[in-house]
Design an enzyme around this catalytic site. Structure first.
Site, PDB file in Angstrom:
ATOM      1  N   CYS A   1       0.739  -1.135  -0.052  1.00 36.62           N
ATOM      2  CA  CYS A   1      -0.062  -0.019  -0.060  1.00 36.62           C
ATOM      3  C   CYS A   1       0.861   1.236  -0.055  1.00 36.62           C
ATOM      4  CB  CYS A   1      -0.924   0.149   1.104  1.00 36.62           C
ATOM      5  SG  CYS A   1      -0.221  -0.122   2.931  1.00 36.62           S
TER       6      CYS A   1
ATOM      7  N   HIS B   1      -2.597   0.928   6.936  1.00 38.66           N
ATOM      8  CA  HIS B   1      -3.021   0.852   5.630  1.00 38.66           C
ATOM      9  C   HIS B   1      -3.263   2.271   4.969  1.00 38.66           C
ATOM     10  CE1 HIS B   1      -4.377  -0.995   1.718  1.00 38.66           C
ATOM     11  NE2 HIS B   1      -5.527  -0.550   1.762  1.00 38.66           N
TER      12      HIS B   1
ATOM     13  N   GLU C   1      -5.997   1.483  -4.450  1.00 37.91           N
ATOM     14  CA  GLU C   1      -5.235   0.754  -3.544  1.00 37.91           C
ATOM     15  C   GLU C   1      -4.566  -0.383  -3.880  1.00 37.91           C
ATOM     16  OE1 GLU C   1      -7.371  -0.782   0.023  1.00 37.91           O
ATOM     17  OE2 GLU C   1      -8.950  -1.326  -1.432  1.00 37.91           O
TER      18      GLU C   1
END
Length: 280
Positions: free
Chosen positions: A95, A154, A166
Site C-alpha cells: 500500500c 494501510h 489501493e
C-alpha cells in the site's frame, strides 16, 4: 407480423438490453481516474500514476515498492499472512509502496519514502482530516489511512466519488475500491509537494515515541520507525529525561503529529537553534 424466430430474437435482445448495464455505468464502477474536481495538478498526476499501475494489472506484494528508488520491486513473505507465500515472486507494490511511487512520479522527487504511518505524518502535509470529517472535504489525491495513531497499517489514494486506488492485500492485483469508512478508518492527509515551511530537523534512533504531553508518563502517539524528518513548531523546558547517555529537559512540539518528543532524539544541540519557546 414477426415470424416465431424473429420474435424470439427480439425478446432476447430486449432482455439483454434490460439486464446489461449501460457502458457508462459499468465503467464508473471500476474506472481508475480523477473522479471529482478541485485537486491540485500534482495530486491529479499522482492519481494518474497510481491508476497506470492499476491498469497494468500489477500485483500487490508485501514490501513491494520500497527499494532504493520508487517503483515496483519483488516483495517478501509476510509471516502473518499465508497468502503472501508467492510475494517474493511478484513484482509490485504494497500500500505505501504504491503511494510512494505515485507521488514520486507526480513530483519528480521521493517525498513519501516510508511506511503508511510515516506518509500520513509527513511534513509535506497541506491538511489533515479525521474519520469524523467523512469524505465531504476530501479531494482526489488525498491519502486515506486505517489503524490507530500508534499503528497506521494501510493507506490508499482517494479518487473522488467515494472511490480509491489501493494495493490491498497479498494474492490480489492493485484495484479500485469503495472507500471503507468502517473497519478502522482513521482519517486522511492532503499532500503539499512544495517547499516545507517551518523548522525542519531529523530524528535519530529507532522506536522513538512521541507523546501527547511533554512527559515520559504521557500517552503514546506514534513511534518513529527510524531516523525521520520532522517539523518543529516550538520547544520548552519540561520533564528532565535521561536516555542513551544524554540528559535533557527540552521537549519539542511537532505539529504534524500533534505530539511532543524529547530533544534528546532530535539531531542538533540540546536547545534547538532558532526555534521559539512554546507558549502553551
Amino acid at each position: 407480423m414477426l415470424r416465431r424466430s424473429g420474435l424470439i430474437g427480439t425478446l432476447i435482445a430486449l432482455l439483454v438490453c434490460l439486464l446489461w448495464p449501460p457502458a457508462s455505468a459499468a465503467a464508473a464502477d471500476s474506472s481508475c481516474r480523477v473522479l471529482a474536481p478541485g485537486a491540485s495538478a500534482a495530486a491529479e498526476r499522482a492519481v494518474g500514476a497510481a491508476c497506470a499501475q492499476v491498469a497494468a494489472d500489477v500485483w500487490y506484494t508485501w514490501g513491494g515498492g520500497h527499494g532504493p528508488q520508487p517503483g515496483a520491486t519483488y516483495g517478501q513473505v509476510d509471516p502473518t499472512d499465508p497468502a503472501s507465500e508467492h510475494d517474493p515472486e511478484r513484482l509490485g507494490f504494497d500500500c505505501s509502496g504504491l503511494v510512494r511511487h505515485a507521488y514520486a512520479e507526480a513530483t519528480g522527487s521521493d517525498i513519501l519514502n516510508g511506511v503508511a504511518g510515516a506518509q500520513y505524518y509527513t511534513h509535506h502535509a497541506a491538511g489533515r482530516f479525521t474519520a469524523a470529517d467523512g469524505l465531504a472535504p476530501l479531494l482526489p489525491g488525498d491519502l486515506l489511512v486505517w489503524g490507530t495513531s500508534q499503528d497506521l497499517h494501510h493507506i490508499a489514494i482517494y479518487l473522488g466519488a467515494g472511490k480509491m486506488a489501493e494495493a490491498r492485500q497479498s494474492g490480489t492485483k492493485l484495484m479500485v475500491s469503495d472507500v471503507r469508512l468502517n473497519g478502522g478508518y482513521y482519517g486522511a492527509v492532503r499532500i503539499d509537494p512544495g517547499p516545507v515551511t517551518g523548522h525542519v530537523f531529523r530524528t535519530w534512533g529507532t522506536g522513538v515515541w512521541t507523546k501527547d504531553r511533554p512527559s515520559t508518563a504521557a500517552a503514546r502517539v506514534y513511534a518513529f520507525p527510524g531516523p525521520t524528518t520532522i517539523r518543529v513548531e516550538c520547544q520548552k523546558h519540561a520533564e528532565k529525561v535521561t536516555s542513551d547517555g544524554y540528559t535533557n529537559d527540552a521537549w519539542s512540539y511537532l505539529p504534524d503529529y500533534k505530539a511532543w518528543v524529547t530533544n534528546i532524539y532530535i539531531q542538533g544541540p540540546a536547545w534547538l537553534e532558532n526555534v521559539p519557546t512554546c507558549t502553551f
